[in-house]
Design a protein around this motif. Sequence first.
Motif, PDB file in Angstrom:
ATOM      1  N   GLU A  47      13.399  -4.203 -24.616  1.00  0.00           N
ATOM      2  CA  GLU A  47      13.022  -2.904 -25.187  1.00  0.00           C
ATOM      3  C   GLU A  47      13.863  -2.558 -26.409  1.00  0.00           C
ATOM      4  N   ASP A  48      15.066  -3.137 -26.492  1.00  0.00           N
ATOM      5  CA  ASP A  48      15.947  -2.917 -27.639  1.00  0.00           C
ATOM      6  C   ASP A  48      15.689  -3.910 -28.769  1.00  0.00           C
ATOM      7  N   GLY A  49      14.819  -4.891 -28.537  1.00  0.00           N
ATOM      8  CA  GLY A  49      14.509  -5.874 -29.571  1.00  0.00           C
ATOM      9  C   GLY A  49      14.918  -7.296 -29.235  1.00  0.00           C
ATOM     10  N   LEU A  50      15.553  -7.482 -28.093  1.00  0.00           N
ATOM     11  CA  LEU A  50      15.923  -8.829 -27.656  1.00  0.00           C
ATOM     12  C   LEU A  50      14.643  -9.592 -27.323  1.00  0.00           C
ATOM     13  N   HIS A  51      14.535 -10.835 -27.773  1.00  0.00           N
ATOM     14  CA  HIS A  51      13.284 -11.580 -27.573  1.00  0.00           C
ATOM     15  C   HIS A  51      13.124 -12.143 -26.178  1.00  0.00           C
ATOM     16  N   SER A  52      14.182 -12.130 -25.383  1.00  0.00           N
ATOM     17  CA  SER A  52      14.112 -12.581 -24.000  1.00  0.00           C
ATOM     18  C   SER A  52      15.230 -11.915 -23.217  1.00  0.00           C
ATOM     19  N   ASN A  53      14.963 -11.550 -21.974  1.00  0.00           N
ATOM     20  CA  ASN A  53      16.013 -10.992 -21.125  1.00  0.00           C
ATOM     21  C   ASN A  53      16.903 -12.082 -20.538  1.00  0.00           C
ATOM     22  N   THR A  54      16.543 -13.350 -20.774  1.00  0.00           N
ATOM     23  CA  THR A  54      17.360 -14.464 -20.291  1.00  0.00           C
ATOM     24  C   THR A  54      18.241 -14.950 -21.429  1.00  0.00           C
ATOM     25  N   VAL A  55      19.465 -14.448 -21.487  1.00  0.00           N
ATOM     26  CA  VAL A  55      20.429 -14.856 -22.515  1.00  0.00           C
ATOM     27  C   VAL A  55      21.252 -15.990 -21.940  1.00  0.00           C
ATOM     28  N   ARG A  56      21.251 -17.120 -22.626  1.00  0.00           N
ATOM     29  CA  ARG A  56      21.934 -18.330 -22.152  1.00  0.00           C
ATOM     30  C   ARG A  56      23.388 -18.405 -22.606  1.00  0.00           C
ATOM     31  N   ASN A  57      23.702 -17.834 -23.756  1.00  0.00           N
ATOM     32  CA  ASN A  57      25.069 -17.889 -24.261  1.00  0.00           C
ATOM     33  C   ASN A  57      25.316 -16.765 -25.257  1.00  0.00           C
ATOM     34  N   ILE A  58      26.591 -16.393 -25.370  1.00  0.00           N
ATOM     35  CA  ILE A  58      26.993 -15.285 -26.235  1.00  0.00           C
ATOM     36  C   ILE A  58      28.272 -15.690 -26.964  1.00  0.00           C
ATOM     37  N   VAL A  59      28.330 -15.431 -28.271  1.00  0.00           N
ATOM     38  CA  VAL A  59      29.557 -15.625 -29.046  1.00  0.00           C
ATOM     39  C   VAL A  59      29.703 -14.440 -29.999  1.00  0.00           C
ATOM     40  N   GLN A  60      30.934 -14.240 -30.452  1.00  0.00           N
ATOM     41  CA  GLN A  60      31.204 -13.209 -31.451  1.00  0.00           C
ATOM     42  C   GLN A  60      31.739 -13.895 -32.689  1.00  0.00           C
ATOM     43  N   ASP A  61      31.214 -13.539 -33.862  1.00  0.00           N
ATOM     44  CA  ASP A  61      31.682 -14.165 -35.099  1.00  0.00           C
ATOM     45  C   ASP A  61      32.870 -13.392 -35.676  1.00  0.00           C
ATOM     46  N   ARG A  62      33.390 -13.865 -36.777  1.00  0.00           N
ATOM     47  CA  ARG A  62      34.584 -13.246 -37.373  1.00  0.00           C
ATOM     48  C   ARG A  62      34.301 -11.876 -37.977  1.00  0.00           C
ATOM     49  N   TYR A  63      33.036 -11.535 -38.138  1.00  0.00           N
ATOM     50  CA  TYR A  63      32.655 -10.230 -38.662  1.00  0.00           C
ATOM     51  C   TYR A  63      32.437  -9.197 -37.555  1.00  0.00           C
ATOM     52  N   GLY A  64      32.484  -9.652 -36.309  1.00  0.00           N
ATOM     53  CA  GLY A  64      32.313  -8.753 -35.179  1.00  0.00           C
ATOM     54  C   GLY A  64      30.905  -8.723 -34.611  1.00  0.00           C
ATOM     55  N   PHE A  65      29.974  -9.446 -35.230  1.00  0.00           N
ATOM     56  CA  PHE A  65      28.607  -9.496 -34.705  1.00  0.00           C
ATOM     57  C   PHE A  65      28.584 -10.269 -33.395  1.00  0.00           C
ATOM     58  N   ARG A 114      21.101 -11.392 -33.171  1.00  0.00           N
ATOM     59  CA  ARG A 114      22.386 -10.842 -33.619  1.00  0.00           C
ATOM     60  C   ARG A 114      22.407  -9.352 -33.323  1.00  0.00           C
ATOM     61  N   TYR A 115      23.495  -8.917 -32.676  1.00  0.00           N
ATOM     62  CA  TYR A 115      23.667  -7.506 -32.330  1.00  0.00           C
ATOM     63  C   TYR A 115      24.860  -6.963 -33.095  1.00  0.00           C
ATOM     64  N   ASP A 116      24.646  -5.869 -33.834  1.00  0.00           N
ATOM     65  CA  ASP A 116      25.723  -5.289 -34.643  1.00  0.00           C
ATOM     66  C   ASP A 116      26.343  -4.051 -34.011  1.00  0.00           C
ATOM     67  N   GLY A 117      25.994  -3.769 -32.763  1.00  0.00           N
ATOM     68  CA  GLY A 117      26.492  -2.580 -32.080  1.00  0.00           C
ATOM     69  C   GLY A 117      25.477  -1.462 -32.061  1.00  0.00           C
ATOM     70  N   HIS A 118      24.439  -1.591 -32.897  1.00  0.00           N
ATOM     71  CA  HIS A 118      23.406  -0.565 -32.964  1.00  0.00           C
ATOM     72  C   HIS A 118      22.003  -1.138 -32.803  1.00  0.00           C
ATOM     73  N   GLU A 119      21.744  -2.259 -33.467  1.00  0.00           N
ATOM     74  CA  GLU A 119      20.411  -2.842 -33.394  1.00  0.00           C
ATOM     75  C   GLU A 119      20.478  -4.362 -33.321  1.00  0.00           C
ATOM     76  N   ILE A 120      19.336  -4.935 -32.944  1.00  0.00           N
ATOM     77  CA  ILE A 120      19.236  -6.381 -32.779  1.00  0.00           C
ATOM     78  C   ILE A 120      18.341  -6.944 -33.875  1.00  0.00           C
ATOM     79  N   ARG A 121      18.787  -8.061 -34.429  1.00  0.00           N
ATOM     80  CA  ARG A 121      17.976  -8.791 -35.410  1.00  0.00           C
ATOM     81  C   ARG A 121      17.791 -10.205 -34.884  1.00  0.00           C
ATOM     82  N   SER A 122      16.572 -10.699 -34.912  1.00  0.00           N
ATOM     83  CA  SER A 122      16.286 -12.020 -34.359  1.00  0.00           C
ATOM     84  C   SER A 122      16.025 -13.033 -35.465  1.00  0.00           C
TER      85      SER A 122
END
Length: 143
Positions: A46-64, A75-83
Amino acid sequence: MTTIRLHFRFSAARLQRYVAVLLFSLFAAAPLGAVENVRFRNITMEDGLHSNTVRNIVQDRYGFIWMGSDNGLSRYDGHEIRSFHILDNGLDQYVSALLAVSDGLYVGTSQGVWFFDFRTESFQRIVSQLNATVFSFAADSDS
């Protein structure tokens, strides 16, 4: 076969002391791991994630926050998701592994390894002969 029997003699007072020290140690150590004001947000399709099954998560040096799912990279920036989708993979957008490096992400898929460049926001195939699922990455001391 030899049987060894051990006998411990504890007085009620001594046993109470051991239990009191044990409980005190447990409760005293609890605040060390406690973090105040931690907020969690549940992110769904509902927030824009293309699947509720997330296999892995990392954070980059910019905080995304980058999430690899059964249906692509998000990619989640704390407010919205971009696929982001790997067009060359067609309908198979399964992301099986992620590794954040300084200028992008290594993305493991069911069709090999891709590099996502932060600057151009595009994917580049790393090894064209590799057409197998990549389940994990490991960085050495040279990154």
